[in-house]
Design an enzyme around this catalytic site. Structure first.
Site, PDB file in Angstrom:
ATOM      1  CG  ASP A   1      -0.427   0.206   2.519  1.00  0.00           C
ATOM      2  OD1 ASP A   1       0.804   0.368   2.630  1.00  0.00           O
ATOM      3  OD2 ASP A   1      -1.199   0.245   3.493  1.00  0.00           O
ATOM      4  CG  HIS A   2      -0.827   4.759   1.397  1.00  0.00           C
ATOM      5  ND1 HIS A   2      -1.892   3.885   1.492  1.00  0.00           N
ATOM      6  CD2 HIS A   2      -0.740   5.397   2.587  1.00  0.00           C
ATOM      7  CE1 HIS A   2      -2.439   4.003   2.695  1.00  0.00           C
ATOM      8  NE2 HIS A   2      -1.756   4.909   3.381  1.00  0.00           N
TER       9      HIS A   2
ATOM     10  CB  CYS B   1       0.694  -2.570   4.650  1.00  0.00           C
ATOM     11  SG  CYS B   1       0.391  -3.631   6.065  1.00  0.00           S
ATOM     12  N   GLY B   2       2.253  -0.664   6.170  1.00  0.00           N
ATOM     13  CA  GLY B   2       2.969   0.042   7.232  1.00  0.00           C
ATOM     14  C   GLY B   2       3.459  -0.903   8.309  1.00  0.00           C
ATOM     15  CB  THR B   3       1.781  -2.779  10.877  1.00  0.00           C
ATOM     16  OG1 THR B   3       0.571  -3.147  10.186  1.00  0.00           O
ATOM     17  CG2 THR B   3       1.591  -1.446  11.580  1.00  0.00           C
ATOM     18  N   GLY B   4       2.530  -4.427   8.163  1.00  0.00           N
ATOM     19  CA  GLY B   4       2.464  -5.808   7.656  1.00  0.00           C
ATOM     20  C   GLY B   4       1.243  -6.541   8.188  1.00  0.00           C
TER      21      GLY B   4
ATOM     22  N   GLY C   1      -2.174  -5.561   8.448  1.00  0.00           N
ATOM     23  CA  GLY C   1      -3.384  -5.535   7.621  1.00  0.00           C
ATOM     24  C   GLY C   1      -3.240  -6.428   6.403  1.00  0.00           C
ATOM     25  CG  MET C   2      -0.408  -5.601   3.141  1.00  0.00           C
ATOM     26  SD  MET C   2      -1.305  -5.799   1.584  1.00  0.00           S
ATOM     27  CE  MET C   2      -0.506  -4.543   0.585  1.00  0.00           C
TER      28      MET C   2
ATOM     29  CG  HIS D   1       8.367 -25.338  11.883  1.00  0.00           C
ATOM     30  ND1 HIS D   1       8.346 -25.338  13.263  1.00  0.00           N
ATOM     31  CD2 HIS D   1       9.642 -25.687  11.540  1.00  0.00           C
ATOM     32  CE1 HIS D   1       9.541 -25.674  13.737  1.00  0.00           C
ATOM     33  NE2 HIS D   1      10.348 -25.878  12.702  1.00  0.00           N
TER      34      HIS D   1
ATOM     35  NE  ARG E   1       7.935 -31.661  14.832  1.00  0.00           N
ATOM     36  CZ  ARG E   1       9.153 -31.747  14.288  1.00  0.00           C
ATOM     37  NH1 ARG E   1       9.466 -32.772  13.517  1.00  0.00           N
ATOM     38  NH2 ARG E   1      10.059 -30.808  14.506  1.00  0.00           N
ATOM     39  CG  HIS E   2       6.627 -29.224  10.696  1.00  0.00           C
ATOM     40  ND1 HIS E   2       6.234 -28.586  11.851  1.00  0.00           N
ATOM     41  CD2 HIS E   2       7.953 -29.483  10.842  1.00  0.00           C
ATOM     42  CE1 HIS E   2       7.272 -28.450  12.654  1.00  0.00           C
ATOM     43  NE2 HIS E   2       8.330 -28.990  12.064  1.00  0.00           N
TER      44      HIS E   2
HETATM   45  C1  RB5 Z   1      -1.862   2.701   6.467  1.00  0.00           C
HETATM   46  O1  RB5 Z   1      -1.913   3.890   7.181  1.00  0.00           O
HETATM   47  C2  RB5 Z   1      -1.693   1.530   7.422  1.00  0.00           C
HETATM   48  O2  RB5 Z   1      -2.837   1.363   8.193  1.00  0.00           O
HETATM   49  C3  RB5 Z   1      -1.383   0.260   6.667  1.00  0.00           C
HETATM   50  O3  RB5 Z   1      -0.243   0.445   5.899  1.00  0.00           O
HETATM   51  C4  RB5 Z   1      -1.105  -0.973   7.510  1.00  0.00           C
HETATM   52  O4  RB5 Z   1      -0.170  -0.728   8.504  1.00  0.00           O
HETATM   53  C5  RB5 Z   1      -2.287  -1.690   7.998  1.00  0.00           C
HETATM   54  O5  RB5 Z   1      -2.204  -2.721   8.648  1.00  0.00           O
END
Ligand code: RB5
Length: 148
Positions: free
Chosen positions: A7-8, A64-67, A69-70, A97, A132-133
Site C-alpha cells: 500500500d502507500h 504495508c505500514g505494519t504488515g 493488515g496485509m 514448519h 508432523r508439520h
Molecule cells: C496505512 O496507514 C496503514 O494502516 C497500513 O499500511 C497498515 O499498517 C495496515 O495494517
C-alpha cells in the site's frame, strides 16, 4: 513468478524488495500500488494472494505500514499461509514448519537491511516436509474447509 504488492505506506520497501528478488533471479509480478496516493491495503493483498492461490505465482510478498493488515487480508484467501515476519528466525521457521507461501513485512516497523535479510531467508528456505508439520498444515486447511 513471485507476486508482490504494497500500500502507500510501503512503496519504497516494495521497490527495494522487488529489486532484491530480481537480482536473485526471480521473476516478479507487481500488483501495485505504484504511487504514494493513499489506497486500501485489502485490495492489493487480495490481488497478489489470489495470484498465489491460483498457482499463477509460486509465492508472494505483501508490504504495508505494519504488515498486519496485509497479512490478515491475505490469510482470508483459501490456500494462503501468509506470515508476518520481523526477524530471520521466524522467516526460516515459517517456511520449514508452516510452508508459508506469502511473506508480510511492515515498512514502518522493520528496517530495510533486516527486511532484505528476511526476504533472503524466506526465499531460500524449503519446507521441511516432516510429517508432523505436514499434518498441522493439513489441520489449517481443514479449518478453511469447515469454519463458517
Ligand atoms: C496505512 O496507514 C496503514 O494502516 C497500513 O499500511 C497498515 O499498517 C495496515 O495494517
Amino acid at each position: 513468478m513471485i507476486a508482490i504488492a504494497c500500500d502507500h505506506a510501503a512503496l519504497k520497501l516494495k521497490n527495494t524488495v522487488k529489486e532484491r528478488l530480481e537480482s536473485k533471479g526471480f521473476e516478479v509480478k507487481d500488483f501495485g500500488c505504484h504511487t504514494p496516493e493513499a489506497v486500501d491495503y485489502p485490495d492489493y493483498a487480495k490481488a497478489a494472494a489470489c495470484a498465489v492461490a491460483s498457482g499463477e505465482c509460486e509465492k508472494g510478498v505483501l508490504i504495508c505500514g505494519t504488515g498486519i493488515g496485509m497479512s490478515i487480508a491475505a490469510n482470508k484467501v483459501k490456500g494462503i499461509r501468509c506470515a508476518l515476519c520481523g526477524d530471520t528466525f521466524s522467516a526460516r521457521a515459517t517456511r520449514e514448519h508452516n510452508d508459508a507461501n506469502m511473506l508480510a513485512l511492515g515498512e514502518r516497523v522493520t528496517g530495510v537491511g533486516l527486511a532484505l535479510e528476511i526476504v533472503d531467508v524466506f526465499f531460500s528456505t524449503e519446507f521441511s516436509g516432516e510429517p508432523r508439520h505436514a499434518r498441522r498444515i493439513a489441520g489449517i486447511t481443514a479449518i478453511e474447509e469447515s469454519a463458517k
